[in-house]
Design an enzyme around this catalytic site. Structure first.
Site, short mmCIF file in Angstrom:
data_model
loop_
_atom_site.label_atom_id
_atom_site.label_comp_id
_atom_site.label_asym_id
_atom_site.label_seq_id
_atom_site.Cartn_x
_atom_site.Cartn_y
_atom_site.Cartn_z
N LYS A 155 -18.56 -9.05 -17.32
CA LYS A 155 -17.35 -9.29 -16.50
C LYS A 155 -17.72 -10.03 -15.21
CE LYS A 155 -16.33 -4.84 -16.20
NZ LYS A 155 -17.41 -4.22 -16.96
N ARG A 198 -8.55 0.57 -14.43
CA ARG A 198 -9.46 1.33 -15.29
C ARG A 198 -8.81 2.54 -15.94
NH1 ARG A 198 -14.71 -0.71 -13.11
NH2 ARG A 198 -16.24 0.28 -14.46
N ARG A 226 -30.87 -5.67 -15.99
CA ARG A 226 -30.16 -6.39 -14.93
C ARG A 226 -30.89 -6.33 -13.59
NH1 ARG A 226 -23.97 -5.34 -14.14
NH2 ARG A 226 -24.68 -3.19 -14.21
N ARG A 281 -29.33 -1.89 -9.67
CA ARG A 281 -28.26 -1.04 -9.15
C ARG A 281 -28.62 0.42 -9.37
NH1 ARG A 281 -22.66 -3.44 -11.51
NH2 ARG A 281 -22.34 -1.27 -12.09
N ARG A 332 -21.05 5.76 -18.38
CA ARG A 332 -20.06 4.73 -18.01
C ARG A 332 -19.34 4.20 -19.26
NH1 ARG A 332 -24.29 1.38 -14.92
NH2 ARG A 332 -22.87 -0.40 -15.11
#
Ligand code: AP5
Ligand code: MG
Length: 216
Positions: A13, A88, A127, A159, A170
């Site tokens: 995203k 969400r 990531r 992160r 998640r």
């Protein structure tokens, strides 16, 4: 135009939003980025939400809706927002509709990226984000420069919610709470499904095609 970019954690995203922002001069409203910014700055809100974000659960709708209204009401961003990570749940989706109506706007398209949990785990584990310019890399799929630097220094970071355990949580939150709201947007005939497992450029090109048609 206003766009929602939709999909599970690690779907791409943020990566795709950044291209859309450049190509179509839109403003990216990422609720995740806004929340991480509060956490980084250790504001009262940031301290309150740190453990929630790092556990993979959702922050309260009240907090999120306030952040959103500040931006939707701003004339600078009128009809040029890409919503990344919002809404969400159904409450947020209905609230977004109300706010858009209040400020005389609408959603033009919901782009849904489909990615399997196995791919998500690898994307999240790999990531790396530059703390200076926010550029996102991936050790496996989109490697940073060889010496692991960006902005002429060692600014690449992970992160705090990017580990496999929290990624799975998640993903479950996405499946249980977020994905069901697609029905709401399907009824409005706004959803375009894309395979999020192809390469970054192919996805970008398909999105460009959709948005070019909307722009007329
Ligand atoms: P948020 O920041 O929104 O995180 P997320 O939904 O879990 O999504 P990610 O940012 O992890 O993934 P992405 O889809 O942006 O993927 P990216 O492009 O980086 O939310 C975080 C938390 O904040 C939530 O858990 C919650 O606690 C809270 N929150 C946020 N919004 C909220 C709301 N509205 N209400 C309540 N709480 C909220 O790509 C991932 C990696 O893959 C990168 O390394 C990238 O280089 C790579 N990659 C991307 N595309 C490809 C591709 N096509 N091929 C190969 N690699 C790719
Ligand atoms: Mg993101």
């Amino acid at each position: 135009m206003n766009i929602i970019i939709f999909g599970p954690p690690g779907a791409g995203k943020g990566t795709q939003s950044d291209f859309i922002v450049k190509n179509f001069n839109l403003y990216k409203l990422s609720t995740g980025d806004l929340l991480r910014n509060e956490i980084k700055k250790k504001t009262t809100l940031g301290l309150k939400i740190t453990s929630i974000v790092n556990s993979g659960a959702l922050v309260s709708d009240e907090i999120i809706n306030k952040l959103i209204e500040n931006i939707i009401s701003n004339k600078k961003y009128h009809n040029r927002i890409i919503f990344d990570g919002y809404p969400r749940n159904l409450f947020q989706a209905k609230n977004l509709n109300k706010l858009l109506l209040k400020y005389n706007q609408k959603i033009n398209i919901v782009i849904k990226l489909k990615v399997s949990l196995d791919v998500i785990k690898k994307r999240i584990a790999g990531r790396l984000i530059c703390s200076k310019c926010s550029k996102t890399f991936n050790e496996f799929f989109n490697p940073p420069p060889k010496n692991l630097t960006c902005c002429k220094g060692n600014f690449l970071q992970k992160r705090d919610d990017d580990n496999v355990k929290v990624a799975v949580k998640r993903y479950e939150t996405y499946e249980d709470t977020t994905k069901p709201i697609l029905k709401f947007y399907k009824k409005m005939n706004l959803v375009k499904d894309l395979n999020g497992e192809t390469d970054i450029e192919s996805i970008q090109s398909k999105i460009n095609d959709y948005l070019t048609v909307i722009e007329g």
